[in-house]
Design an enzyme around this catalytic site. Structure first.
Site, PDB file in Angstrom:
ATOM      1  N   HIS A 442      42.170  41.677  29.001  1.00 37.87           N
ATOM      2  CA  HIS A 442      44.163  41.030  29.099  1.00 37.87           C
ATOM      3  C   HIS A 442      43.990  39.121  27.857  1.00 37.87           C
ATOM      4  O   HIS A 442      43.749  39.717  27.146  1.00 37.87           O
ATOM      5  CB  HIS A 442      44.960  40.601  30.253  1.00 37.87           C
ATOM      6  CG  HIS A 442      46.166  40.793  29.659  1.00 37.87           C
ATOM      7  ND1 HIS A 442      46.757  41.666  29.020  1.00 37.87           N
ATOM      8  CD2 HIS A 442      46.186  39.306  29.572  1.00 37.87           C
ATOM      9  CE1 HIS A 442      48.233  41.565  29.087  1.00 37.87           C
ATOM     10  NE2 HIS A 442      47.915  39.900  28.855  1.00 37.87           N
ATOM     11  N   GLU A 443      43.163  38.404  29.117  1.00 42.61           N
ATOM     12  CA  GLU A 443      43.951  37.157  27.781  1.00 42.61           C
ATOM     13  C   GLU A 443      42.678  36.878  26.587  1.00 42.61           C
ATOM     14  O   GLU A 443      42.563  36.329  26.085  1.00 42.61           O
ATOM     15  CB  GLU A 443      42.911  36.082  29.147  1.00 42.61           C
ATOM     16  CG  GLU A 443      44.154  35.994  30.298  1.00 42.61           C
ATOM     17  CD  GLU A 443      45.666  35.801  30.525  1.00 42.61           C
ATOM     18  OE1 GLU A 443      45.717  35.926  28.435  1.00 42.61           O
ATOM     19  OE2 GLU A 443      46.304  36.490  30.709  1.00 42.61           O
ATOM     20  N   HIS A 446      44.354  38.499  24.042  1.00 41.95           N
ATOM     21  CA  HIS A 446      45.707  37.247  23.050  1.00 41.95           C
ATOM     22  C   HIS A 446      44.342  36.408  22.575  1.00 41.95           C
ATOM     23  O   HIS A 446      44.996  35.646  21.356  1.00 41.95           O
ATOM     24  CB  HIS A 446      46.092  36.331  24.191  1.00 41.95           C
ATOM     25  CG  HIS A 446      47.473  37.202  25.712  1.00 41.95           C
ATOM     26  ND1 HIS A 446      48.388  37.319  23.821  1.00 41.95           N
ATOM     27  CD2 HIS A 446      47.503  37.469  26.428  1.00 41.95           C
ATOM     28  CE1 HIS A 446      49.296  37.666  25.336  1.00 41.95           C
ATOM     29  NE2 HIS A 446      48.994  37.948  26.414  1.00 41.95           N
ATOM     30  N   HIS A 449      43.251  36.946  19.036  1.00 45.50           N
ATOM     31  CA  HIS A 449      44.633  38.002  18.245  1.00 45.50           C
ATOM     32  C   HIS A 449      44.761  36.476  17.573  1.00 45.50           C
ATOM     33  O   HIS A 449      44.816  36.106  16.726  1.00 45.50           O
ATOM     34  CB  HIS A 449      46.040  38.096  19.129  1.00 45.50           C
ATOM     35  CG  HIS A 449      46.499  38.141  17.851  1.00 45.50           C
ATOM     36  ND1 HIS A 449      47.968  38.254  18.999  1.00 45.50           N
ATOM     37  CD2 HIS A 449      47.354  38.570  16.767  1.00 45.50           C
ATOM     38  CE1 HIS A 449      49.165  38.906  17.864  1.00 45.50           C
ATOM     39  NE2 HIS A 449      48.500  38.493  15.734  1.00 45.50           N
TER      40      HIS A 449
END
Length: 650
Positions: A442-443, A446, A449
């Site tokens: 998940h991290e 980010h 991105h």
């Protein structure tokens, strides 16, 4: 020039250096405003670039205050916040800068590229949301409110951290820890006067361990009560914050803070958000009730309470899926997971991660340079293990941003990935739960991105300028791959034997993924709806608890005890930027589920859509609305049915 900023922080000189940077910025702004014929090139680019310098200076402090929290870092951080708030209020409310942006937009808009237009549009909106167009009295009041809000949110966060650290439960009776996994017991065990004792705290790994496996119901309730009654002094902070948020929204011409919040988000209206949340609640309730009945059947005759659900849930999970978190942990050794994740990202996006041997803030922290093909692209710092002086939770914090400066030189990007995984020691490695693996992915979503941006304008590069309710799209998208069999086989290897996780165990993991997913969905919707309704009109004192109770009447299948004051620890909305925006997690999840299934249907590796995702969504950062980027990537509008499919809700 070295492509990456050094990570350096001097707490003793920080405030004087910060004041110097702000003085220089004030002078630069005055010089820019004195330019007679303002253009995008001579005004907006240098103006936008000042933000990068301030970020590079301030980020190490906010990072250290979160990962190596000390009295010294707290003191400097608390001292720096009002200085920064005052500066950002000065810039945000500066009528001359606002007018300059509007003039440049009127003169040059048609000749600018998409990135530059987006910078203009977002800045003009930002000025209006900061009150640049207001009269002097209203501006002064808004400045006061902003100062007070920054102090209150910092106090809220510190109160939660202090309360979390202040509590410990010492257990001496071996029967009270029977059934708790050995790796968790090892972290809890200590010797005192020749006797083995166990220390459980409100830090996440420790708290979850007892709530999930702890056999003594009274101790579970004691821990749960301590957790849900943390920081009672935050009740007064919430009242003051809510009043200030409502007042600031009204000053800016909005009926309430929720309307103000949506002005810069993807969601078109408050009605659309409430409709979205309520439809998901309705779609999840029937399955949620079925899941609760299954839990009650396992708890045989016990009046099931909130502090029982994780414990009996684990028993049910084992019975239904024969799944035992502990059976998996030897296959998820932290370094092996990281290396496997790097291999996966190489297969999917062509990225290479090269370890850098540099001194960082903690001996467990790591740095990697990222190459896209042959090209050095970015740097990522990892700090993955729980420590006493570290804030709980997991997050990505951007450091440098990919952009071109006023001389046309490219600046590379960097970011921090922070988690709170079980600590490794000389005698035991850090063995992760599968949930931890999902968190890491998940991290990393980010992080990519931010790091894979190819945008030249700083203010809309990477995560800058991305709508808040689209920010979680790339993170949720990537975390879904932590359940893909071909991805798991890259790293799920037994840390002693090297044996790869079997197909049978992988199938179990996937089946168990949606265990109690409707109950979990309802819990997230409870947070989202409470947050959004809380900010839709002014609530004070008991009204806040009454609102939470009314939301829970629709979403909480097990009624929480009266003493549960969850809101006093709800850092996301009272100190973390998610106020009237917690719904964003679900809003973005609709995008991520849709994109994920499209790539899985192409077979994952070698997927043409994965390449488009990298080139359209990741490379373009905040330079266009995520709505436009999503449609360009998929060739169609988003379809929400895949969110329920992802969660196994029929």
């Amino acid at each position: 020039m070295h492509p990456f900023a050094d990570f350096k922080l001097n707490l003793e000189t920080f405030i004087s250096e910060l004041n110097t940077i702000i003085e220089i910025n004030h002078k630069t702004i005055a010089d820019l405003l004195a330019v007679p014929n303002k253009t995008y090139a001579n005004f907006i680019r240098p103006f936008d670039f000042m933000e990068e310098d301030l970020e590079l200076f301030f980020t190490p402090l906010s990072h250290i205050n979160a990962v190596k929290n000390s009295e010294a870092s707290q003191k400097v951080y608390a001292e720096a916040l009002p200085i920064l708030t005052e500066y950002s209020t000065f810039v945000g409310q500066n009528l001359d800068i606002y007018e300059a942006f509007k003039t440049i937009k009127a003169n040059e808009y048609d000749s600018l590229n998409i990135e530059q237009r987006r910078i203009l549009d977002l800045n003009i909106l930002h000025f209006e949301l900061a009150g640049a167009h207001l009269d002097d009295v209203s501006k002064a009041r808004l400045a006061e409110i902003n100062q007070r809000k920054s102090t209150l949110t910092n106090d809220f966060s510190q109160n939660v951290l202090d309360a979390t650290n202040a509590y410990e439960k010492i257990i001496t009776n071996e029967a009270d820890v029977a059934g708790i996994p050995e790796s968790d017991l090892e972290n809890a065990r200590f010797e005192e006067e020749g006797v083995s004792k166990y220390r459980f705290t409100l830090q996440m790994p420790s708290y979850i361990a007892y709530m999930t496996y702890g056999p003594n119901r009274a101790i579970r309730e004691e821990l749960y009560r301590a957790y849900t009654t943390r920081a009672p002094q935050n009740g007064a902070i919430i009242d003051e914050l809510m009043a200030l948020r409502q007042e600031s929204a009204e000053l800016l011409g909005f009926a309430n803070y929720a309307e103000y919040s949506l002005a810069s988000k993807m969601a078109p209206s408050t009605e659309s958000v409430l409709k979205f949340l309520n439809e998901l609640i309705d779609a999840s309730r029937v399955q949620g009730m079925r899941e609760l009945e299954e839990l009650r059947a396992v708890a045989k005759g016990i009046d099931l309470q909130s502090y029982d659900s994780a414990y009996y849930g684990e028993i049910l999970k084992k019975a239904q899926y024969d799944i035992d978190e502990e059976e998996y942990r030897p296959y998820f050794e932290q370094h092996s997971v990281m290396e496997g994740m790097f291999t996966f990202l190489n297969e999917l996006f062509g990225l290479h991660f090269v370890r850098q041997n540099i001194e960082l803030w903690d001996e467990k922290a790591l740095a990697y340079d990222i190459y896209d093909g042959e090209n050095l692209t970015a740097r990522v710092y990892f700090d993955l293990e729980a420590r006493k002086d570290k804030r709980g939770g997991a997050w990505m914090h951007n450091f440098q941003t990919h952009c071109e400066d006023t001389q046309g030189c490219a600046h590379l990007s960097s970011a921090f990935v922070v988690c709170n995984f079980p600590p490794s020691s000389e005698t035991s490695p850090s063995l992760l739960r599968h949930d931890d693996v999902v968190t890491l992915f998940h991290e990393m979503g980010h992080t990519l991105h931010h790091l894979l941006s190819r945008v030249k304008e700083h203010g809309v590069s990477g995560v800058n300028g991305v709508e808040w309710d689209a920010v979680e799209f790339p993170s949720q998208f990537l975390e879904n791959f932590a359940y893909e069999p071909k991805v798991l086989k890259l790293f799920a290897k037994h840390h002693q034997s090297g044996e790869i996780l079997s197909d049978e165990l992988i199938a179990k993991l996937i089946r168990a993924k949606n265990f109690q997913s409707a109950m979990f969905m309802l819990r997230q919707l409870e947070f989202s709806l409470f947050d959004f309704e809380l900010h839709s009109k002014l609530h004070q004192g008991e009204e806040i608890q009454n609102l939470l109770d009314s939301v829970r009447a629709r979403t909480s299948l097990i009624k929480p005890p009266e003493y549960n004051k969850f809101q006093n620890g709800f850092s996301h909305i009272f100190s973390g930027g998610y106020s009237a925006g917690y719904y964003s997690y679900k809003w973005a999840e609709v995008l991520s589920a849709d994109a994920y299934y499209a790539i899985v249907d192409e077979g994952v590796f070698g997927s043409e859509l994965a390449r488009k995702y990298k080139e359209v969504v990741l490379a373009r950062g905040g330079s266009q609305s995520m709505q436009e980027l999503f449609v360009e990537m998929m060739g169609r509008e988003c379809e929400s049915k895949n969110l329920l499919r992802l969660n196994g809700i029929e």
